[in-house]
Design a protein around this motif. Structure first.
Motif, PDB file in Angstrom:
ATOM      1  N   HIS A  51       1.755   8.726 -11.400  1.00  0.00           N
ATOM      2  CA  HIS A  51       2.937   7.896 -11.601  1.00  0.00           C
ATOM      3  C   HIS A  51       4.161   8.775 -11.429  1.00  0.00           C
ATOM      4  O   HIS A  51       4.461   9.562 -12.321  1.00  0.00           O
ATOM      5  CB  HIS A  51       2.912   7.257 -12.989  1.00  0.00           C
ATOM      6  CG  HIS A  51       4.016   6.272 -13.192  1.00  0.00           C
ATOM      7  ND1 HIS A  51       3.949   4.987 -12.695  1.00  0.00           N
ATOM      8  CD2 HIS A  51       5.217   6.382 -13.783  1.00  0.00           C
ATOM      9  CE1 HIS A  51       5.065   4.353 -13.001  1.00  0.00           C
ATOM     10  NE2 HIS A  51       5.846   5.170 -13.663  1.00  0.00           N
TER      11      HIS A  51
ATOM     12  N   ARG B 135       3.273  14.471  -2.702  1.00  0.00           N
ATOM     13  CA  ARG B 135       3.853  14.035  -3.968  1.00  0.00           C
ATOM     14  C   ARG B 135       4.847  15.078  -4.437  1.00  0.00           C
ATOM     15  O   ARG B 135       4.578  16.281  -4.342  1.00  0.00           O
ATOM     16  CB  ARG B 135       2.749  13.870  -5.019  1.00  0.00           C
ATOM     17  CG  ARG B 135       3.173  13.208  -6.293  1.00  0.00           C
ATOM     18  CD  ARG B 135       1.943  12.769  -7.093  1.00  0.00           C
ATOM     19  NE  ARG B 135       2.346  12.086  -8.307  1.00  0.00           N
ATOM     20  CZ  ARG B 135       2.546  12.687  -9.472  1.00  0.00           C
ATOM     21  NH1 ARG B 135       2.364  13.982  -9.582  1.00  0.00           N
ATOM     22  NH2 ARG B 135       2.920  11.990 -10.529  1.00  0.00           N
ATOM     23  N   LEU B 136       5.994  14.598  -4.893  1.00  0.00           N
ATOM     24  CA  LEU B 136       7.005  15.499  -5.463  1.00  0.00           C
ATOM     25  C   LEU B 136       7.304  16.674  -4.533  1.00  0.00           C
ATOM     26  O   LEU B 136       7.426  17.826  -4.949  1.00  0.00           O
ATOM     27  CB  LEU B 136       6.538  16.003  -6.845  1.00  0.00           C
ATOM     28  CG  LEU B 136       6.295  14.899  -7.875  1.00  0.00           C
ATOM     29  CD1 LEU B 136       5.632  15.462  -9.117  1.00  0.00           C
ATOM     30  CD2 LEU B 136       7.592  14.183  -8.249  1.00  0.00           C
TER      31      LEU B 136
ATOM     32  N   ASP C 256      -0.610  18.803  -0.405  1.00  0.00           N
ATOM     33  CA  ASP C 256      -1.895  19.472  -0.593  1.00  0.00           C
ATOM     34  C   ASP C 256      -2.904  18.871   0.372  1.00  0.00           C
ATOM     35  O   ASP C 256      -2.922  17.667   0.578  1.00  0.00           O
ATOM     36  CB  ASP C 256      -2.409  19.281  -2.028  1.00  0.00           C
ATOM     37  CG  ASP C 256      -1.612  20.085  -3.040  1.00  0.00           C
ATOM     38  OD1 ASP C 256      -1.128  19.496  -4.023  1.00  0.00           O
ATOM     39  OD2 ASP C 256      -1.474  21.308  -2.834  1.00  0.00           O
TER      40      ASP C 256
ATOM     41  N   VAL D 239       5.507  18.170  -2.467  1.00  0.00           N
ATOM     42  CA  VAL D 239       4.422  19.121  -2.253  1.00  0.00           C
ATOM     43  C   VAL D 239       3.330  18.434  -1.443  1.00  0.00           C
ATOM     44  O   VAL D 239       3.004  17.269  -1.698  1.00  0.00           O
ATOM     45  CB  VAL D 239       3.837  19.588  -3.605  1.00  0.00           C
ATOM     46  CG1 VAL D 239       2.562  20.397  -3.409  1.00  0.00           C
ATOM     47  CG2 VAL D 239       4.869  20.410  -4.371  1.00  0.00           C
TER      48      VAL D 239
ATOM     49  N   HIS E 223      -4.069  22.668  -5.734  1.00  0.00           N
ATOM     50  CA  HIS E 223      -4.089  21.213  -5.884  1.00  0.00           C
ATOM     51  C   HIS E 223      -4.038  20.785  -7.352  1.00  0.00           C
ATOM     52  O   HIS E 223      -3.373  19.822  -7.713  1.00  0.00           O
ATOM     53  CB  HIS E 223      -5.355  20.622  -5.260  1.00  0.00           C
ATOM     54  CG  HIS E 223      -5.662  21.143  -3.898  1.00  0.00           C
ATOM     55  ND1 HIS E 223      -5.906  22.474  -3.647  1.00  0.00           N
ATOM     56  CD2 HIS E 223      -5.780  20.522  -2.709  1.00  0.00           C
ATOM     57  CE1 HIS E 223      -6.159  22.643  -2.370  1.00  0.00           C
ATOM     58  NE2 HIS E 223      -6.086  21.479  -1.762  1.00  0.00           N
TER      59      HIS E 223
ATOM     60  N   HIS F  54      -0.686   9.066 -15.811  1.00  0.00           N
ATOM     61  CA  HIS F  54       0.573   9.787 -15.647  1.00  0.00           C
ATOM     62  C   HIS F  54       0.536  10.687 -14.423  1.00  0.00           C
ATOM     63  O   HIS F  54       1.568  10.911 -13.774  1.00  0.00           O
ATOM     64  CB  HIS F  54       0.873  10.606 -16.902  1.00  0.00           C
ATOM     65  CG  HIS F  54       0.872   9.777 -18.154  1.00  0.00           C
ATOM     66  ND1 HIS F  54       1.732   8.719 -18.343  1.00  0.00           N
ATOM     67  CD2 HIS F  54       0.095   9.842 -19.265  1.00  0.00           C
ATOM     68  CE1 HIS F  54       1.489   8.182 -19.539  1.00  0.00           C
ATOM     69  NE2 HIS F  54       0.503   8.838 -20.115  1.00  0.00           N
ATOM     70  N   ALA F  55      -0.666  11.187 -14.100  1.00  0.00           N
ATOM     71  CA  ALA F  55      -0.814  12.065 -12.937  1.00  0.00           C
ATOM     72  C   ALA F  55      -0.569  11.328 -11.623  1.00  0.00           C
ATOM     73  O   ALA F  55      -0.360  11.959 -10.594  1.00  0.00           O
ATOM     74  CB  ALA F  55      -2.216  12.663 -12.928  1.00  0.00           C
TER      75      ALA F  55
END
Lengths: 164, 451
Positions: free
Chosen positions: A84, A118-119, A123, A121, A157, A81-82
């Motif tokens: 996806h 991602r999203l 890092d 953001v 992160h 899930h992290a």
């Protein structure tokens, strides 16, 4: 200084590392896994013990071949899930240095910045890679891959859910 | 439990709705987003409850120290020459600089680099340049490094601090029935547990209370952690007999239930699980060659603790929460996890692995390996928990319309492993401390009460 029975050039090691980086950034994970020897290790030490041993210090990641294969299988599936949707990564590799050549074994260090996007953001994971490579035909296979973070903490992160 | 009337809550909605009659429990999501509520939490919860600081094993010898932030303050955890552990506020009593700027080590004195004031490991002023410049009113003893005014206390080597100047609750009273489960965890060792090298310092873009819930949540295991359980099975690690027994065995189901331990603390467990335990539940993944050693460890535990206790310590595990921000999950390995809200939507987390100090290298390596298959930011489970909580926090942008979270699961039935009783225990204590116009005591809430 390399003391080699066969000459290894930085050029060919860099090519290999850049190719590896492309496979990871492009999420061509099976091809990346093919770069490893059958007995291998993928390690991410803890931020406060960067030169630690996974048998005596709590690492973030310490995969043998079997666990690494599973990690790749998981990432190709739908249940990490992290990841996806997947992180996009863009890794910059530099300061590639051949540290030692003993027979077919080549030890290499390099610096990395891996941007994870991602999203909305971004890092930056900053550190050094320590690769132990085995000569394989005209190229190499990875027998050990260590990603040593320079970060004090995974803040903000939060995780290392992709292949660092 | 209405929150109207005091501290500016006159026009706020009820934050916690606890309807036992109907079996409905609701929490207003502004508790996860509102900076005013966080400010009040710092005052009413973090500055009144006993807060985990560190472990005695981190400072073994006189002069040993570690530095970290506890309840939002930079501190030095220091073992004095009198062998006593103190928690010293890491701010020079001259003009404020951080005195000890190293993460850990051993020091005869701590010197502030700014003007050279030095302190002993007990926090007293050891010296300062030009001491004759001060009047008679200047009292060196008054200028010693400050300590948490409510006290420092240890239970089974877990060091807690209290920042309430009028604290009247001992650590033991505060821990209530949670002590029993700390004991089970610590009884893995013939002597003392120790924090193992390697700290997992990470974060989540979410409110800290979400991590309390998540850390003791049974309901999410099958879905959030599907990939972990698929790995467990495919690696041949899945003890199918145990999995089967967990599903069908009434005794294991009774064990894998949430239990209210008093003062906001709760546990889910302790029960047998399919992922093995380094001391001392063998599973096929560990390798056949290891089985005799596990039998040996178990037999020694039986000798030391008796049959029943050895079973509890070696074969079972559980997820324990100590209000407000400490998790001790003694499961496929043993982790101490603590966290602090930097902002309503951002927390910093620190987690350690603990193990028996007498643990042999092979078992130590296995303890660490079993830990990271699941736990930690690179494991096969924790990253998905991070994702889940961050997804909740993003969802809370709808708080104006989607106001309440539902935490009603299991209110009208005997507790099941996937119920939310343990979260309600947390929220009831939270509401008790946050709602009262007069500060409620941090203790005195009995165990086993509440649905």
């Amino acid at each position: 200084m390399p003391t080699a029975t066969s000459i290894v050039t930085r050029h060919e090691v860099e090519d290999f590392l850049f190719e590896e980086a492309a496979l990871l950034d492009e999420w061509r994970l099976d091809e990346w896994l093919d770069l490893f020897t059958l007995v291998c290790g993928y390690y991410v030490p803890p931020t406060d013990v960067p030169d630690g041993d996974h048998r005596t210090s709590l690492f973030l990641i310490a995969d043998d071949r079997a666990r690494l294969e599973s990690r790749v299988e998981q990432l190709k599936g739908r249940f990490v899930h992290a990841e996806h949707p997947h992180s996009r990564t863009r890794r910059l590799i530099g300061n590639v240095r051949i540290r030692e050549v003993v027979g077919d074994t080549v030890r290499v260090t390099s610096n990395f910045i891996v941007y994870r996007l991602r999203l909305e953001v971004t890092d930056a994971y900053v550190g050094r890679y320590e690769h132990t490579l085995q000569r394989d035909g005209g190229s190499f296979k990875i027998s050990e891959r260590r990603a040593v973070l320079d970060l004090d903490a995974l803040r903000p992160h939060g995780k290392v859910s992709f292949l660092l | 439990m209405a929150t109207n009337g005091h501290n500016g809550y006159a026009h706020r909605p009820e934050l916690v709705i606890d309807d036992e009659q109907q079996g409905l429990f609701r929490v207003h999501r502004s508790v996860f987003t509102d900076p005013d509520i966080l400010a009040l939490e710092r005052e009413r919860i973090f500055d009144r409850c006993w807060i985990y600081a560190g472990h005695e094993s981190e400072v073994r010898k006189p002069g040993d120290f570690v530095t970290r932030r506890v309840a939002g303050r930079p501190v030095i955890i220091s073992r004095g020459n009198d062998d006593k552990v103190r928690v010293l506020l890491n701010s020079c009593t001259h003009r404020g600089a951080i005195v000890c700027r190293e993460l850990s080590g051993n020091a005869k004195v701590h010197q502030c680099f700014y003007h050279g004031w030095t302190y002993t490991p007990e926090g007293a002023i050891n010296g300062l340049p030009g001491a004759d410049a001060y009047s008679d009113a200047f009292d060196r003893n008054e200028r010693r490094l400050q300590e948490p005014p409510g006290g420092v206390s240890s239970y089974r080597d877990l060091i807690f601090v209290n920042f309430n100047p009028v604290n009247d609750v001992s650590l033991e009273d505060y821990l209530a029935d949670a002590k029993d489960y700390i004991d089970v965890m610590a009884d893995q060792s013939e002597g003392h547990m120790e924090v193992i090298s390697g700290t997992q310092s990470y974060s989540m873009k979410g409110n800290y209370k979400l991590l309390v819930e998540n850390s003791i949540d049974g309901y999410h295991a099958a879905t959030t952690h599907k990939r972990y359980f698929d790995w467990l099975a495919s690696a041949n690690a899945l003890d199918k007999d145990v999995m089967g027994s967990m599903l069908n065995d009434t005794d294991q189901r009774a064990r894998l239930t949430p239990k209210v331990l008093g003062n906001g603390h709760a546990i889910v467990g302790r029960a047998v699980a399919p992922w093995g335990r380094p001391m001392a539940q063998w599973i096929p993944y560990f390798g056949e060659d290891r089985k005799p050693r596990f039998d040996e460890m178990y037999a020694k535990a039986v000798e030391r603790l008796g049959e029943e206790r050895a079973y509890e310590v070696c074969m079972t595990g559980g997820n324990l929460h100590i209000f407000p921000n400490l998790i001790i999950n003694d499961i496929m390995s043993t982790t101490i996890r603590t966290f602090y809200p930097v902002e309503p939507g951002y927390m910093e987390i620190t987690a350690w692995c603990v193990g028996p100090e007498e643990e042999q290298p092979a078992e130590r390596a296995l303890r660490l390996d079993n830990f990271i298959t699941f736990l930690g930011p690179g494991g096969f489970a924790t990253p998905d928990d991070v994702e889940a909580l961050e997804a909740c926090q993003r969802g809370f942008e709808t708080v104006k319309e989607v106001q309440y979270s539902d935490i009603s699961r299991g209110m009208k039935r005997d507790p099941h492993g996937d119920d939310e009783l343990q979260m309600r225990a947390f929220w009831r204590q939270w509401a008790r401390l946050m709602n009262a116009s007069e500060p409620a005591s941090i203790a005195g809430v009995p165990a086993g009460v509440g649905v």
